[in-house]
Motif scaffolding. Structure first.
Motif, PDB file in Angstrom:
ATOM      1  N   ALA A   1      -1.509  -4.516  -8.256  1.00  0.00           N
ATOM      2  CA  ALA A   1      -0.336  -3.722  -8.638  1.00  0.00           C
ATOM      3  C   ALA A   1      -0.775  -2.468  -9.359  1.00  0.00           C
ATOM      4  CB  ALA A   1       0.594  -4.545  -9.527  1.00  0.00           C
ATOM      5  N   LEU A   2       0.132  -1.511  -9.408  1.00  0.00           N
ATOM      6  CA  LEU A   2      -0.063  -0.294 -10.196  1.00  0.00           C
ATOM      7  C   LEU A   2       1.137  -0.110 -11.106  1.00  0.00           C
ATOM      8  CD1 LEU A   2      -1.880   2.277 -10.628  1.00  0.00           C
ATOM      9  CD2 LEU A   2      -0.267   3.445  -9.110  1.00  0.00           C
TER      10      LEU A   2
ATOM     11  N   ALA B   1      -4.088  -0.105 -13.188  1.00  0.00           N
ATOM     12  CA  ALA B   1      -4.353  -0.862 -11.962  1.00  0.00           C
ATOM     13  C   ALA B   1      -4.623  -2.312 -12.349  1.00  0.00           C
ATOM     14  CB  ALA B   1      -5.549  -0.276 -11.221  1.00  0.00           C
ATOM     15  N   LEU B   2      -3.827  -3.239 -11.804  1.00  0.00           N
ATOM     16  CA  LEU B   2      -3.938  -4.653 -12.159  1.00  0.00           C
ATOM     17  C   LEU B   2      -4.368  -5.487 -10.961  1.00  0.00           C
ATOM     18  CD1 LEU B   2      -0.688  -5.208 -14.277  1.00  0.00           C
ATOM     19  CD2 LEU B   2      -2.992  -4.688 -15.100  1.00  0.00           C
ATOM     20  N   CYS B   3      -5.254  -6.434 -11.218  1.00  0.00           N
ATOM     21  CA  CYS B   3      -5.661  -7.430 -10.221  1.00  0.00           C
ATOM     22  C   CYS B   3      -5.264  -8.817 -10.708  1.00  0.00           C
ATOM     23  CB  CYS B   3      -7.178  -7.395  -9.997  1.00  0.00           C
ATOM     24  SG  CYS B   3      -7.801  -5.838  -9.346  1.00  0.00           S
ATOM     25  N   GLU B   4      -5.115  -9.745  -9.760  1.00  0.00           N
ATOM     26  CA  GLU B   4      -4.761 -11.139 -10.028  1.00  0.00           C
ATOM     27  C   GLU B   4      -3.392 -11.266 -10.701  1.00  0.00           C
ATOM     28  OE1 GLU B   4      -7.603 -13.910 -11.520  1.00  0.00           O
ATOM     29  OE2 GLU B   4      -9.212 -13.159 -10.221  1.00  0.00           O
ATOM     30  N   VAL B   5      -2.395 -10.640 -10.077  1.00  0.00           N
ATOM     31  CA  VAL B   5      -0.998 -10.838 -10.472  1.00  0.00           C
ATOM     32  C   VAL B   5      -0.291 -11.537  -9.316  1.00  0.00           C
ATOM     33  CG1 VAL B   5      -0.931  -8.945 -12.113  1.00  0.00           C
ATOM     34  CG2 VAL B   5      -0.466  -8.473  -9.718  1.00  0.00           C
ATOM     35  N   GLU B   6       0.536 -12.524  -9.632  1.00  0.00           N
ATOM     36  CA  GLU B   6       1.048 -13.386  -8.566  1.00  0.00           C
ATOM     37  C   GLU B   6       2.165 -12.764  -7.744  1.00  0.00           C
ATOM     38  OE1 GLU B   6       2.637 -17.920  -7.733  1.00  0.00           O
ATOM     39  OE2 GLU B   6       3.053 -16.995  -9.679  1.00  0.00           O
TER      40      GLU B   6
ATOM     41  N   HIS C   1      -3.854  10.597  -5.431  1.00  0.00           N
ATOM     42  CA  HIS C   1      -3.895   9.457  -4.521  1.00  0.00           C
ATOM     43  C   HIS C   1      -4.605   8.301  -5.234  1.00  0.00           C
ATOM     44  CE1 HIS C   1      -2.869  12.120  -1.060  1.00  0.00           C
ATOM     45  NE2 HIS C   1      -3.600  12.999  -1.732  1.00  0.00           N
ATOM     46  N   VAL C   2      -3.956   7.149  -5.305  1.00  0.00           N
ATOM     47  CA  VAL C   2      -4.508   6.002  -6.018  1.00  0.00           C
ATOM     48  C   VAL C   2      -4.589   4.795  -5.082  1.00  0.00           C
ATOM     49  CG1 VAL C   2      -4.267   4.456  -8.004  1.00  0.00           C
ATOM     50  CG2 VAL C   2      -3.472   6.833  -8.168  1.00  0.00           C
ATOM     51  N   PHE C   3      -5.750   4.145  -5.074  1.00  0.00           N
ATOM     52  CA  PHE C   3      -5.930   2.883  -4.360  1.00  0.00           C
ATOM     53  C   PHE C   3      -6.269   1.798  -5.380  1.00  0.00           C
ATOM     54  CE2 PHE C   3      -6.923   6.048  -1.140  1.00  0.00           C
ATOM     55  CZ  PHE C   3      -6.362   5.537   0.021  1.00  0.00           C
ATOM     56  N   VAL C   4      -5.645   0.630  -5.243  1.00  0.00           N
ATOM     57  CA  VAL C   4      -5.984  -0.532  -6.061  1.00  0.00           C
ATOM     58  C   VAL C   4      -6.525  -1.607  -5.123  1.00  0.00           C
ATOM     59  CG1 VAL C   4      -5.215  -2.186  -7.792  1.00  0.00           C
ATOM     60  CG2 VAL C   4      -4.104   0.058  -7.631  1.00  0.00           C
ATOM     61  N   ALA C   5      -7.697  -2.153  -5.465  1.00  0.00           N
ATOM     62  CA  ALA C   5      -8.375  -3.098  -4.573  1.00  0.00           C
ATOM     63  C   ALA C   5      -8.850  -4.322  -5.347  1.00  0.00           C
ATOM     64  CB  ALA C   5      -9.569  -2.417  -3.899  1.00  0.00           C
TER      65      ALA C   5
ATOM     66  N   ASP D   1      -4.205  -7.538   0.134  1.00  0.00           N
ATOM     67  CA  ASP D   1      -3.987  -6.194   0.662  1.00  0.00           C
ATOM     68  C   ASP D   1      -4.513  -5.167  -0.334  1.00  0.00           C
ATOM     69  OD1 ASP D   1      -2.654  -7.281   2.819  1.00  0.00           O
ATOM     70  OD2 ASP D   1      -0.645  -6.767   2.103  1.00  0.00           O
ATOM     71  N   LEU D   2      -4.854  -3.995   0.186  1.00  0.00           N
ATOM     72  CA  LEU D   2      -5.126  -2.846  -0.660  1.00  0.00           C
ATOM     73  C   LEU D   2      -3.788  -2.160  -0.937  1.00  0.00           C
ATOM     74  CD1 LEU D   2      -8.024  -1.451   1.549  1.00  0.00           C
ATOM     75  CD2 LEU D   2      -8.299  -2.856  -0.509  1.00  0.00           C
ATOM     76  N   LEU D   3      -3.643  -1.598  -2.117  1.00  0.00           N
ATOM     77  CA  LEU D   3      -2.427  -0.865  -2.454  1.00  0.00           C
ATOM     78  C   LEU D   3      -2.731   0.626  -2.493  1.00  0.00           C
ATOM     79  CD1 LEU D   3       0.532  -0.712  -3.423  1.00  0.00           C
ATOM     80  CD2 LEU D   3      -0.329  -0.977  -5.768  1.00  0.00           C
ATOM     81  N   TYR D   4      -1.943   1.402  -1.772  1.00  0.00           N
ATOM     82  CA  TYR D   4      -2.078   2.858  -1.792  1.00  0.00           C
ATOM     83  C   TYR D   4      -0.816   3.463  -2.388  1.00  0.00           C
ATOM     84  CZ  TYR D   4      -1.832   7.691  -0.203  1.00  0.00           C
ATOM     85  OH  TYR D   4      -1.681   9.064  -0.147  1.00  0.00           O
ATOM     86  N   VAL D   5      -0.997   4.374  -3.344  1.00  0.00           N
ATOM     87  CA  VAL D   5       0.119   5.082  -3.965  1.00  0.00           C
ATOM     88  C   VAL D   5      -0.234   6.560  -4.063  1.00  0.00           C
ATOM     89  CG1 VAL D   5       1.604   5.308  -5.992  1.00  0.00           C
ATOM     90  CG2 VAL D   5       0.700   3.060  -5.364  1.00  0.00           C
ATOM     91  N   CYS D   6       0.643   7.401  -3.573  1.00  0.00           N
ATOM     92  CA  CYS D   6       0.507   8.845  -3.711  1.00  0.00           C
ATOM     93  C   CYS D   6       1.618   9.326  -4.630  1.00  0.00           C
ATOM     94  CB  CYS D   6       0.605   9.531  -2.348  1.00  0.00           C
ATOM     95  SG  CYS D   6       0.621  11.342  -2.429  1.00  0.00           S
TER      96      CYS D   6
END
Length: 332
Positions: A134-135, A94-99, A178-182, A163-168
Motif C-alpha cells: 500500500a501507499l 510505502a507499506l508491505c505486509e498489510v492484509e 511516479h511511485v512503485f511499491v514492491a 502485485d506491484l503497486l504503481y501510483v502517479c
C-alpha cells in the motif's frame, strides 16, 4: 521500557494536531518531501478473508490474534510512522505486509493516524496468505493522478505473489512523481532456489519503469519495498540497471543499527528505496529509523534487534521485525 513506550504514545497523540498544522503551513518544509518505507510484519485484521490462508491470525488460532492485539498493533504502527519525521508528518509511506482494505481503513481513519489526514491506495493480490502492499499519502503534499496494480505472472514452481503497486501523482511543487511499491517473493526454500522468483517480479517491475522512461526520460521515480535481496544482490543490480540509484544503500541508524532486518545476529538490508537521477541529486538525508522504543535487546548475539510483534509463537506488544527507511529530498 513500558513507561518509555507510554511516554512516546502520549507524545505522539498530543502533538499530532500541532504537527499537521505546522507541516501544512511551514514554507521551509514545503520545499522537501519525506518518504518512508516499512514492512509492517503481518498487519492482519482478526477476521477470516474467504479464499486466503489467514487462519493463523484469528482469535481462536494458535497465535490468539484478538481484537485487542490487532488494535494495539495498529496504534504501534501509527506511532512508528509518526516518529519518522521530526518536523511534521511523513508525506508518503510505502507499506508491505498489510492484509486488506479493512486494516488500512482502520490504520488511517481509526488509529493514532486518524487526525493526520492520510489517504491510501493498495493492491488486492493473489498472494495465498492475502498480504498486499500500500501507499499512504498526505493530501497536503501529494495528489494521485492515476494508480493500478501490476500483476506478476508466476513461472514454474512459483506461487502467486504480491502485485506491484504503481501510483502517479502531483507533489505540492507541481512535479509529477511516479511511485512503485514492491514486496518481492521471499527466500523460502533458500536464496538460490527462490532467486528466479524474485527476478521474475523484478523483470515485471523493470518493464513498467522502462515504459515510463520511454515516454518521459526525465521522469521522477521512487521504487520502495521489501525486495528480499541485499543492495549488492543480483535482483537489486538487475533493477538498478534501469536508470535507478539505491538511495538507502549506505543508510544506517542510531543505536549501532546497520540494517532494517536482523537474522541470527547479522543485520541485513533487504528493504530499499530507489530513485531516478533527478531524485538522487536532490536527496538531503537517507537513514534507517531506529529509536530505542523500536528495538529490544538481542540476548544471544548482543546489541539490539527490531522489537517485533511475535518472537516465534510468543506474543509481545512490539512493532515490526523490520525497521523503517526514511528518505528526505528536495522538490524542484
Amino acid at each position: 521500557m513500558i513507561k518509555h513506550n507510554w511516554d512516546v504514545f502520549i507524545k505522539s497523540f498530543v502533538c499530532l494536531s500541532f504537527i499537521i498544522y505546522y507541516s501544512s503551513f511551514n514554507p521551509v518544509r514545503a520545499q522537501s518531501l519525506t518518504f518512508v518505507e516499512l514492512n509492517c510484519e503481518n498487519l492482519f485484521d482478526y477476521r477470516h478473508d474467504e479464499g486466503k490462508d489467514d487462519t493463523e491470525y484469528l482469535p481462536e488460532a494458535t497465535r490468539h490474534w484478538t481484537k485487542k492485539r490487532y488494535w494495539r498493533k495498529l496504534n504501534n504502527i501509527a506511532q512508528e510512522i509518526l516518529s519518522c519525521s521530526e518536523d511534521g508528518i511523513p508525506d508518503l509511506i510505502a507499506l508491505c505486509e498489510v492484509e486488506n482494505d479493512s486494516a488500512l481503513h482502520d490504520l488511517t481513519k481509526r488509529s493514532l493516524l486518524r487526525n493526520a489526514g492520510y489517504e491510501y491506495l493498495m493492491t488486492s493480490s493473489p498472494d495465498f496468505r492475502g498480504i498486499d502492499v500500500a501507499l499512504l499519502y498526505s493530501s497536503f503534499s501529494f495528489a494521485p493522478i492515476r494508480s493500478y496494480p501490476i500483476r506478476v505472472t508466476p513461472i514454474e514452481g512459483m506461487r502467486p505473489t504480491r502485485d506491484l503497486l504503481y501510483v502517479c501523482g502531483e507533489t505540492s511543487s507541481g512535479d509529477t512523481l511516479h511511485v512503485f511499491v514492491a514486496h518481492l517473493p521471499s527466500r523460502f526454500g533458500g536464496e538460490r532456489y527462490s532467486r528466479p522468483f524474485r527476478q521474475t517480479a523484478a523483470e515485471r517491475l523493470c518493464q513498467s519503469i522502462d515504459s515510463i522512461y520511454a515516454i518521459s526520460p526525465e521522469a521522477k521515480l521512487l521504487i520502495a519495498g521489501d525486495f528480499n535481496d541485499g543492495p549488492d544482490g543480483p535482483v537489486l543490480q538487475q533493477i538498478c540497471q534501469h536508470g535507478l540509484y539505491n538511495l538507502t544503500k549506505d543508510a544506517h541508524g542510531a543505536n549501532d543499527v546497520k540494517g532494517t532486518y536482523r537474522y541470527k545476529g547479522e543485520w541485513e538490508n533487504i528493504d530499499h528505496i530507489l530513485g531516478s537521477p533527478h531524485i538522487y541529486n536532490k536527496v538531503e538525508t537517507a537513514r534507517i529509523h531506529s529509536p530505542k522504543f523500536l528495538l529490544e535487546d538481542e540476548r544471544i548475539y548482543g546489541g539490539f534487534k527490531p522489537r517485533r510483534t511475535y518472537n516465534g509463537m510468543r506474543y509481545q506488544p512490539g512493532y515490526s521485525d523490520h525497521l523503517p527507511l526514511v528518505v528526505q529530498f528536495l522538490l524542484n
